[in-house]
Design a protein around this motif. Structure first.
Motif, PDB file in Angstrom:
ATOM      1  N   ARG A  18       0.846  -1.191   0.000  1.00  0.00           N
ATOM      2  CA  ARG A  18       0.000   0.000   0.000  1.00  0.00           C
ATOM      3  C   ARG A  18       0.883   1.243   0.000  1.00  0.00           C
ATOM      4  O   ARG A  18       1.840   1.330   0.759  1.00  0.00           O
ATOM      5  CB  ARG A  18      -0.912   0.003   1.226  1.00  0.00           C
ATOM      6  CG  ARG A  18      -1.833   1.217   1.286  1.00  0.00           C
ATOM      7  CD  ARG A  18      -2.917   1.074   2.330  1.00  0.00           C
ATOM      8  NE  ARG A  18      -3.883   0.115   1.823  1.00  0.00           N
ATOM      9  CZ  ARG A  18      -4.491  -0.804   2.562  1.00  0.00           C
ATOM     10  NH1 ARG A  18      -4.231  -0.903   3.842  1.00  0.00           N
ATOM     11  NH2 ARG A  18      -5.350  -1.632   2.033  1.00  0.00           N
ATOM     12  N   ASP A  19       0.550   2.208  -0.878  1.00  0.00           N
ATOM     13  CA  ASP A  19       1.330   3.455  -0.907  1.00  0.00           C
ATOM     14  C   ASP A  19       0.686   4.497   0.008  1.00  0.00           C
ATOM     15  O   ASP A  19      -0.344   4.239   0.643  1.00  0.00           O
ATOM     16  CB  ASP A  19       1.505   3.973  -2.343  1.00  0.00           C
ATOM     17  CG  ASP A  19       0.215   4.418  -3.004  1.00  0.00           C
ATOM     18  OD1 ASP A  19      -0.830   4.564  -2.320  1.00  0.00           O
ATOM     19  OD2 ASP A  19       0.238   4.637  -4.230  1.00  0.00           O
ATOM     20  N   ARG A  20       1.293   5.671   0.075  1.00  0.00           N
ATOM     21  CA  ARG A  20       0.810   6.729   0.977  1.00  0.00           C
ATOM     22  C   ARG A  20      -0.579   7.246   0.602  1.00  0.00           C
ATOM     23  O   ARG A  20      -1.285   7.789   1.430  1.00  0.00           O
ATOM     24  CB  ARG A  20       1.798   7.896   0.985  1.00  0.00           C
ATOM     25  CG  ARG A  20       3.068   7.574   1.723  1.00  0.00           C
ATOM     26  CD  ARG A  20       3.988   8.785   1.805  1.00  0.00           C
ATOM     27  NE  ARG A  20       5.165   8.475   2.563  1.00  0.00           N
ATOM     28  CZ  ARG A  20       6.303   8.066   2.037  1.00  0.00           C
ATOM     29  NH1 ARG A  20       6.423   7.929   0.736  1.00  0.00           N
ATOM     30  NH2 ARG A  20       7.341   7.793   2.809  1.00  0.00           N
ATOM     31  N   GLU A  21      -0.947   7.101  -0.680  1.00  0.00           N
ATOM     32  CA  GLU A  21      -2.261   7.567  -1.130  1.00  0.00           C
ATOM     33  C   GLU A  21      -3.360   6.523  -0.890  1.00  0.00           C
ATOM     34  O   GLU A  21      -4.516   6.753  -1.228  1.00  0.00           O
ATOM     35  CB  GLU A  21      -2.225   7.930  -2.627  1.00  0.00           C
ATOM     36  CG  GLU A  21      -1.455   9.207  -2.952  1.00  0.00           C
ATOM     37  CD  GLU A  21       0.052   8.978  -2.962  1.00  0.00           C
ATOM     38  OE1 GLU A  21       0.496   7.921  -3.469  1.00  0.00           O
ATOM     39  OE2 GLU A  21       0.787   9.845  -2.457  1.00  0.00           O
ATOM     40  N   HIS A  23      -3.443   3.457  -2.306  1.00  0.00           N
ATOM     41  CA  HIS A  23      -3.574   2.515  -3.411  1.00  0.00           C
ATOM     42  C   HIS A  23      -2.840   1.226  -3.058  1.00  0.00           C
ATOM     43  O   HIS A  23      -1.776   1.259  -2.442  1.00  0.00           O
ATOM     44  CB  HIS A  23      -2.990   3.095  -4.706  1.00  0.00           C
ATOM     45  CG  HIS A  23      -3.712   4.300  -5.198  1.00  0.00           C
ATOM     46  ND1 HIS A  23      -3.180   5.562  -5.119  1.00  0.00           N
ATOM     47  CD2 HIS A  23      -4.929   4.435  -5.762  1.00  0.00           C
ATOM     48  CE1 HIS A  23      -4.026   6.428  -5.615  1.00  0.00           C
ATOM     49  NE2 HIS A  23      -5.109   5.772  -6.014  1.00  0.00           N
ATOM     50  N   ASP A  24      -3.426   0.102  -3.471  1.00  0.00           N
ATOM     51  CA  ASP A  24      -2.850  -1.213  -3.195  1.00  0.00           C
ATOM     52  C   ASP A  24      -2.269  -1.828  -4.457  1.00  0.00           C
ATOM     53  O   ASP A  24      -2.716  -1.535  -5.570  1.00  0.00           O
ATOM     54  CB  ASP A  24      -3.926  -2.170  -2.665  1.00  0.00           C
ATOM     55  CG  ASP A  24      -4.474  -1.741  -1.315  1.00  0.00           C
ATOM     56  OD1 ASP A  24      -3.732  -1.116  -0.542  1.00  0.00           O
ATOM     57  OD2 ASP A  24      -5.651  -2.039  -1.044  1.00  0.00           O
ATOM     58  N   LEU A  25      -1.293  -2.705  -4.269  1.00  0.00           N
ATOM     59  CA  LEU A  25      -0.738  -3.502  -5.358  1.00  0.00           C
ATOM     60  C   LEU A  25      -0.510  -4.903  -4.816  1.00  0.00           C
ATOM     61  O   LEU A  25       0.286  -5.096  -3.894  1.00  0.00           O
ATOM     62  CB  LEU A  25       0.590  -2.899  -5.857  1.00  0.00           C
ATOM     63  CG  LEU A  25       1.282  -3.644  -6.997  1.00  0.00           C
ATOM     64  CD1 LEU A  25       0.428  -3.647  -8.270  1.00  0.00           C
ATOM     65  CD2 LEU A  25       2.644  -3.045  -7.284  1.00  0.00           C
ATOM     66  N   SER A  69      -5.055   9.899 -10.432  1.00  0.00           N
ATOM     67  CA  SER A  69      -5.997   8.831 -10.767  1.00  0.00           C
ATOM     68  C   SER A  69      -7.307   9.352 -11.345  1.00  0.00           C
ATOM     69  O   SER A  69      -8.050   8.605 -11.948  1.00  0.00           O
ATOM     70  CB  SER A  69      -6.250   7.920  -9.571  1.00  0.00           C
ATOM     71  OG  SER A  69      -6.459   8.638  -8.405  1.00  0.00           O
ATOM     72  N   SER A  91      -3.100   1.232  -9.262  1.00  0.00           N
ATOM     73  CA  SER A  91      -2.432   0.520  -8.183  1.00  0.00           C
ATOM     74  C   SER A  91      -1.382   1.393  -7.513  1.00  0.00           C
ATOM     75  O   SER A  91      -1.024   2.439  -8.021  1.00  0.00           O
ATOM     76  CB  SER A  91      -1.730  -0.727  -8.740  1.00  0.00           C
ATOM     77  OG  SER A  91      -2.631  -1.562  -9.416  1.00  0.00           O
ATOM     78  N   ALA A  92      -0.869   0.889  -6.396  1.00  0.00           N
ATOM     79  CA  ALA A  92       0.295   1.520  -5.771  1.00  0.00           C
ATOM     80  C   ALA A  92       1.477   1.336  -6.712  1.00  0.00           C
ATOM     81  O   ALA A  92       1.553   0.344  -7.427  1.00  0.00           O
ATOM     82  CB  ALA A  92       0.576   0.862  -4.421  1.00  0.00           C
ATOM     83  N   ILE A  93       2.376   2.275  -6.733  1.00  0.00           N
ATOM     84  CA  ILE A  93       3.641   2.219  -7.469  1.00  0.00           C
ATOM     85  C   ILE A  93       3.478   2.356  -8.982  1.00  0.00           C
ATOM     86  O   ILE A  93       4.216   3.067  -9.620  1.00  0.00           O
ATOM     87  CB  ILE A  93       4.458   0.952  -7.158  1.00  0.00           C
ATOM     88  CG1 ILE A  93       4.634   0.811  -5.662  1.00  0.00           C
ATOM     89  CG2 ILE A  93       5.783   0.941  -7.879  1.00  0.00           C
ATOM     90  CD1 ILE A  93       5.058  -0.565  -5.240  1.00  0.00           C
ATOM     91  N   LEU A 160       6.837  -0.015   1.598  1.00  0.00           N
ATOM     92  CA  LEU A 160       7.644   0.603   0.555  1.00  0.00           C
ATOM     93  C   LEU A 160       8.834   1.314   1.168  1.00  0.00           C
ATOM     94  O   LEU A 160       8.745   1.859   2.269  1.00  0.00           O
ATOM     95  CB  LEU A 160       6.799   1.603  -0.245  1.00  0.00           C
ATOM     96  CG  LEU A 160       5.707   1.002  -1.115  1.00  0.00           C
ATOM     97  CD1 LEU A 160       4.844   2.099  -1.722  1.00  0.00           C
ATOM     98  CD2 LEU A 160       6.312   0.137  -2.203  1.00  0.00           C
TER      99      LEU A 160
END
Length: 184
Positions: A18-21, A23-25, A69, A91-93, A160
């Motif tokens: 999961r990124d800071r926003e 979003h998942d990957l 996005s 997604s994240a990244i 991350l």
């Protein structure tokens, strides 16, 4: 709830990044590398990563590295991909595409390998779809080189790395993997 689960094939566990926003990957766990008392993991996305490029006549495609996005370009890309039974995932990244993709033609890949001998630093991509937005052509491309994500493992969770930590750790991880003879 743990972020580690059995993969689709059962061969590789999966991790959610999961990124800071927010979003998942979802990724497959490729390698777990202990380094200085900390575990790092090398992951590959479950869905197909894609890169967005601005296309111009008689010029190299220009990568678009930052896009929100809610960008209209992505809305048009959504519609175009739906025509191919594919879904664009923010997604994240990276952006990813979910759905059944055709495998790249082996002859094309062999030609690209021959060309790569000339320039090992060049990234190679395959055009997935192109589309127009406000009289400008764009394309979503699939990277032909493996897309790998390096994360730190903390209590079973994939975190991350900061840019500084990534710059510091990545060469050491690469050396460790080379020692393990991966990839060949």
């Amino acid at each position: 709830m743990s972020d580690i689960a059995a993969g689709k094939s059962g061969d590789h566990p999966t991790l959610l990044v999961r990124d800071r926003e927010g979003h998942d990957l979802l990724c497959f766990l490729e390698h777990l590398i202990p380094l200085d008392g900390q575990d790092y993991a090398l992951l590959s996305p479950v869905d197909t990563p894609v890169s967005l490029f601005r296309l111009r006549e008689d010029d190299e495609p220009e990568p678009i590295t930052s896009v929100s996005s809610s960008e209209p370009i992505l809305s048009v890309a959504d519609v175009v991909l739906q025509e191919h039974d594919l879904v664009l995932v923010r997604s994240a990244i990276t952006l990813t595409v979910s759905g059944e993709l055709e495998e790249p033609d082996q002859e094309d890949l062999e030609e690209l390998d021959d060309e790569d001998d000339l320039d090992d630093d060049a990234e190679t991509f395959e055009l997935l779809v192109s589309f127009m937005v406000d009289a400008q052509e764009y394309g979503l491309y699939i990277p032909l080189d493996p897309f790998l994500v390096l994360v730190r493992m903390v209590d079973g969770q994939a975190e991350l790395l900061s840019e500084d930590e990534l710059d510091r750790i990545q060469p050491r991880i690469e050396a460790e993997l080379e020692e393990r003879e991966w990839p060949e």
